[in-house]
Write a protein that holds these residues in place. Sequence first.
Motif, PDB file in Angstrom:
ATOM      1  N   SER A 139       0.855  -1.023   0.328  1.00  0.00           N
ATOM      2  CA  SER A 139       0.361   0.123  -0.102  1.00  0.00           C
ATOM      3  C   SER A 139       1.374   1.687  -0.193  1.00  0.00           C
ATOM      4  O   SER A 139       0.762   2.316  -0.613  1.00  0.00           O
ATOM      5  N   PHE A 140       2.159   0.729   0.853  1.00  0.00           N
ATOM      6  CA  PHE A 140       2.754   2.470   0.530  1.00  0.00           C
ATOM      7  C   PHE A 140       3.656   3.115  -0.744  1.00  0.00           C
ATOM      8  O   PHE A 140       3.467   3.951  -1.584  1.00  0.00           O
ATOM      9  N   GLU A 141       3.803   1.732  -1.835  1.00  0.00           N
ATOM     10  CA  GLU A 141       4.422   1.849  -3.059  1.00  0.00           C
ATOM     11  C   GLU A 141       3.393   2.216  -3.762  1.00  0.00           C
ATOM     12  O   GLU A 141       3.158   3.617  -5.009  1.00  0.00           O
ATOM     13  N   TYR A 142       2.004   1.852  -3.494  1.00  0.00           N
ATOM     14  CA  TYR A 142       0.951   2.083  -4.170  1.00  0.00           C
ATOM     15  C   TYR A 142       0.200   3.403  -4.174  1.00  0.00           C
ATOM     16  O   TYR A 142      -0.461   4.179  -5.290  1.00  0.00           O
ATOM     17  N   PHE A 143       0.620   4.221  -2.879  1.00  0.00           N
ATOM     18  CA  PHE A 143      -0.088   5.395  -2.244  1.00  0.00           C
ATOM     19  C   PHE A 143       0.891   6.687  -2.952  1.00  0.00           C
ATOM     20  O   PHE A 143       0.083   7.266  -3.976  1.00  0.00           O
ATOM     21  N   TRP A 144       2.099   5.683  -3.206  1.00  0.00           N
ATOM     22  CA  TRP A 144       3.119   7.411  -4.022  1.00  0.00           C
ATOM     23  C   TRP A 144       2.857   7.480  -6.108  1.00  0.00           C
ATOM     24  O   TRP A 144       2.973   8.451  -6.395  1.00  0.00           O
ATOM     25  N   LEU A 145       2.528   6.204  -5.710  1.00  0.00           N
ATOM     26  CA  LEU A 145       2.361   5.810  -7.517  1.00  0.00           C
ATOM     27  C   LEU A 145       0.999   6.847  -7.454  1.00  0.00           C
ATOM     28  O   LEU A 145       0.838   7.026  -9.059  1.00  0.00           O
ATOM     29  N   GLY A 149       0.742   9.916 -10.069  1.00  0.00           N
ATOM     30  CA  GLY A 149      -0.771  10.025 -11.836  1.00  0.00           C
ATOM     31  C   GLY A 149      -1.261  11.310 -10.976  1.00  0.00           C
ATOM     32  O   GLY A 149      -1.351  11.717 -12.129  1.00  0.00           O
ATOM     33  N   LEU A 150      -1.841  11.780  -9.924  1.00  0.00           N
ATOM     34  CA  LEU A 150      -2.700  13.190  -9.892  1.00  0.00           C
ATOM     35  C   LEU A 150      -1.588  13.954  -9.944  1.00  0.00           C
ATOM     36  O   LEU A 150      -1.661  15.421  -9.817  1.00  0.00           O
ATOM     37  N   SER A 151      -0.325  14.306  -9.535  1.00  0.00           N
ATOM     38  CA  SER A 151       0.748  15.538 -10.222  1.00  0.00           C
ATOM     39  C   SER A 151       1.248  15.761 -11.295  1.00  0.00           C
ATOM     40  O   SER A 151       1.475  16.958 -11.526  1.00  0.00           O
ATOM     41  N   SER A 152      -0.102  14.113 -12.164  1.00  0.00           N
ATOM     42  CA  SER A 152       0.312  14.975 -13.087  1.00  0.00           C
ATOM     43  C   SER A 152      -0.335  16.306 -13.919  1.00  0.00           C
ATOM     44  O   SER A 152      -0.813  16.764 -14.714  1.00  0.00           O
ATOM     45  N   VAL A 166      -6.732  23.325  -8.922  1.00  0.00           N
ATOM     46  CA  VAL A 166      -8.139  23.945  -8.395  1.00  0.00           C
ATOM     47  C   VAL A 166      -9.735  22.211  -9.326  1.00  0.00           C
ATOM     48  O   VAL A 166      -9.637  21.821  -8.543  1.00  0.00           O
ATOM     49  N   SER A 167      -9.160  22.573 -10.045  1.00  0.00           N
ATOM     50  CA  SER A 167     -10.151  20.995 -11.061  1.00  0.00           C
ATOM     51  C   SER A 167      -9.274  19.996 -10.602  1.00  0.00           C
ATOM     52  O   SER A 167     -10.124  18.666 -10.220  1.00  0.00           O
ATOM     53  N   LEU A 168      -8.104  19.816  -9.964  1.00  0.00           N
ATOM     54  CA  LEU A 168      -8.382  18.385  -9.143  1.00  0.00           C
ATOM     55  C   LEU A 168      -8.964  18.766  -8.051  1.00  0.00           C
ATOM     56  O   LEU A 168      -9.605  17.089  -8.002  1.00  0.00           O
ATOM     57  N   PHE A 169      -8.236  19.771  -7.412  1.00  0.00           N
ATOM     58  CA  PHE A 169      -9.048  19.192  -5.769  1.00  0.00           C
ATOM     59  C   PHE A 169     -11.181  19.152  -5.985  1.00  0.00           C
ATOM     60  O   PHE A 169     -11.992  18.211  -5.166  1.00  0.00           O
ATOM     61  N   ILE A 170     -11.755  19.703  -7.280  1.00  0.00           N
ATOM     62  CA  ILE A 170     -13.155  20.010  -7.454  1.00  0.00           C
ATOM     63  C   ILE A 170     -13.883  18.142  -7.880  1.00  0.00           C
ATOM     64  O   ILE A 170     -14.279  17.446  -7.271  1.00  0.00           O
ATOM     65  N   PRO A 431      -8.177  17.561 -15.417  1.00  0.00           N
ATOM     66  CA  PRO A 431      -7.395  16.874 -14.264  1.00  0.00           C
ATOM     67  C   PRO A 431      -8.834  16.457 -12.427  1.00  0.00           C
ATOM     68  O   PRO A 431      -8.868  15.920 -12.120  1.00  0.00           O
ATOM     69  N   ALA A 432      -9.682  16.870 -13.467  1.00  0.00           N
ATOM     70  CA  ALA A 432     -11.524  16.413 -13.116  1.00  0.00           C
ATOM     71  C   ALA A 432     -11.499  15.322 -12.671  1.00  0.00           C
ATOM     72  O   ALA A 432     -11.868  14.536 -11.687  1.00  0.00           O
ATOM     73  N   ILE A 433     -11.594  14.954 -14.211  1.00  0.00           N
ATOM     74  CA  ILE A 433     -11.699  13.802 -13.978  1.00  0.00           C
ATOM     75  C   ILE A 433     -10.480  12.564 -13.178  1.00  0.00           C
ATOM     76  O   ILE A 433     -10.539  11.610 -12.813  1.00  0.00           O
ATOM     77  N   LEU A 434      -9.531  13.216 -13.493  1.00  0.00           N
ATOM     78  CA  LEU A 434      -8.375  12.732 -12.649  1.00  0.00           C
ATOM     79  C   LEU A 434      -8.821  12.302 -11.663  1.00  0.00           C
ATOM     80  O   LEU A 434      -8.178  10.979 -10.938  1.00  0.00           O
ATOM     81  N   GLY A 435      -9.042  13.705 -10.709  1.00  0.00           N
ATOM     82  CA  GLY A 435      -9.159  13.668  -9.901  1.00  0.00           C
ATOM     83  C   GLY A 435     -10.424  12.930  -8.983  1.00  0.00           C
ATOM     84  O   GLY A 435     -10.434  11.455  -8.321  1.00  0.00           O
TER      85      GLY A 435
END
Length: 492
Positions: A139-145, A149-152, A166-170, A431-435
């Motif tokens: 779970s540690f490795e998956y969390f960072w992975l 991905g979110l950093s994209s 902003v879109s990501l947090f939505i 980014p909203a869909i990514l989040g």
Amino acid sequence: MLIDAIAIVLRPDVLLAVLGAGFFGMFIGAIPGLTASMATALLVPVTFFMAPVPAVASIVAATGMAIFAGDIAGTLMRMPGTPASAAYVDDAYALNRQGKANEALGACLLFSAIGGILGTAVLSLLAPQLAEVALKFSSFEYFWLVLLGLSSAVFVSSSQPLLGLVSLFIGLSVALIGQNNPTGAARYTFGSVELLAGVQFVPAMIGIFAVAEVIRSYTKPAAQARQARVTGPIFRSQVKNLRRYPKQVLRGASLGTIIGALPGAGADIAAWVSYALAKKFSRHPEKFGSGHPEGLVEAGASNNAAVSGAWIPALVFGIPGDTITAIVIGVMFVKGLNPGPMIFIQQPEMVYAIFLIFVLANVLMLPIGWLAIHAAGLLLSAPTRILMPIILLFCIVGSFSINNSLMGVGIMLAFGIAGYIMEENDIPLAPAILGLVLGPMIEKHFVTSMIKADGNLLAFFERPIAAALGILTVATFAYPLLRSTAARRVKG
């Protein structure tokens, strides 16, 4: 064994299964709301009447075709068929608006096929080794992975990373809705029974891209003059792209295969991370989002390579890499092809046959995709007053079919209005869909890791792979801040 495998694959029933399933997958994937997973599920009853190899062959062919087919709707209608297609839909649609739909779809088609073939090569040569690495992921490795991905979102946002966040947090906020969390508590449902299952990302994606585009076609008809007809050859310009971006193809296929091999990761994360890397290392990052083919090349190769990569843990250990391979494992058990280490010893010719089917399916993707692209271009050249209601009807059917519930249609309409408002205020949609897609995953792995570590945050850096992914993720988020700070000091 290879000769035996070739003889198995060249049987008429196998070739017919690949061809028929290829057309079926292309059709399903091109319809908004009908995903590759749905195409696979719809094929399962048919496989009961097939021999083992044709049954597996049909699923392999349908999956690869459906993943690419999502790019057709994304390019021509800004209606990505999968979250992976959403990563580069802005570039594809921008090329279409410039009258270069043939170049955009040619890039998506050719490099999807190349990525699938390269991913198959890695699958056939390094499957046991990659599977062993995948099993080391906790779970540690998956969390960072997932966080990587979110950093994209920072990089896929065109010029203003803050609006991308902003879109990501939505999207992340919407992902909190429902009981799909480690505690099972009902959050932000406001008494609605339908929202207990959370917000499905497919209706949301259809709404935020397709319905928003339908609304815009009526509110700003002059600005939304469409260019949907595919004119000119689709492969001629790809020779130039192949010469210009060979590193991007190899990097996308390699990363896609590796991420695809991780159970639960899949093509979605692979495409987003690959697109972000393409922009990060590009000589012209400012062109991304405005019709630049570089992102299509790398992310297109990545998502189909991830399809092959997902079969690595499935074949070697019988562990599903994604939803599709979970279905495939069930079909293989029914047909007497028990996935796991012994299949390489007891039925090696069957394993080689599966590898060859992957190659055959990706090669056949080129002519079948060519036909699908031109057929879609002809259909979408209809007048707006006729086409837009038909598109909206497909959106409603696709959203309803996810759970056979009107709630899906309501989610689609709500996100359509939200998507229109966001674009009117220059907030990017992707980014909203990514989040929304990755939100439940990051919460699950974070809570699981915190329970394991008894609340010790340093445990996220104690494992070697987790430490490397953590440092990379922190650096990814810190880089834009450090760069902007340095730029201000220089100006000051």
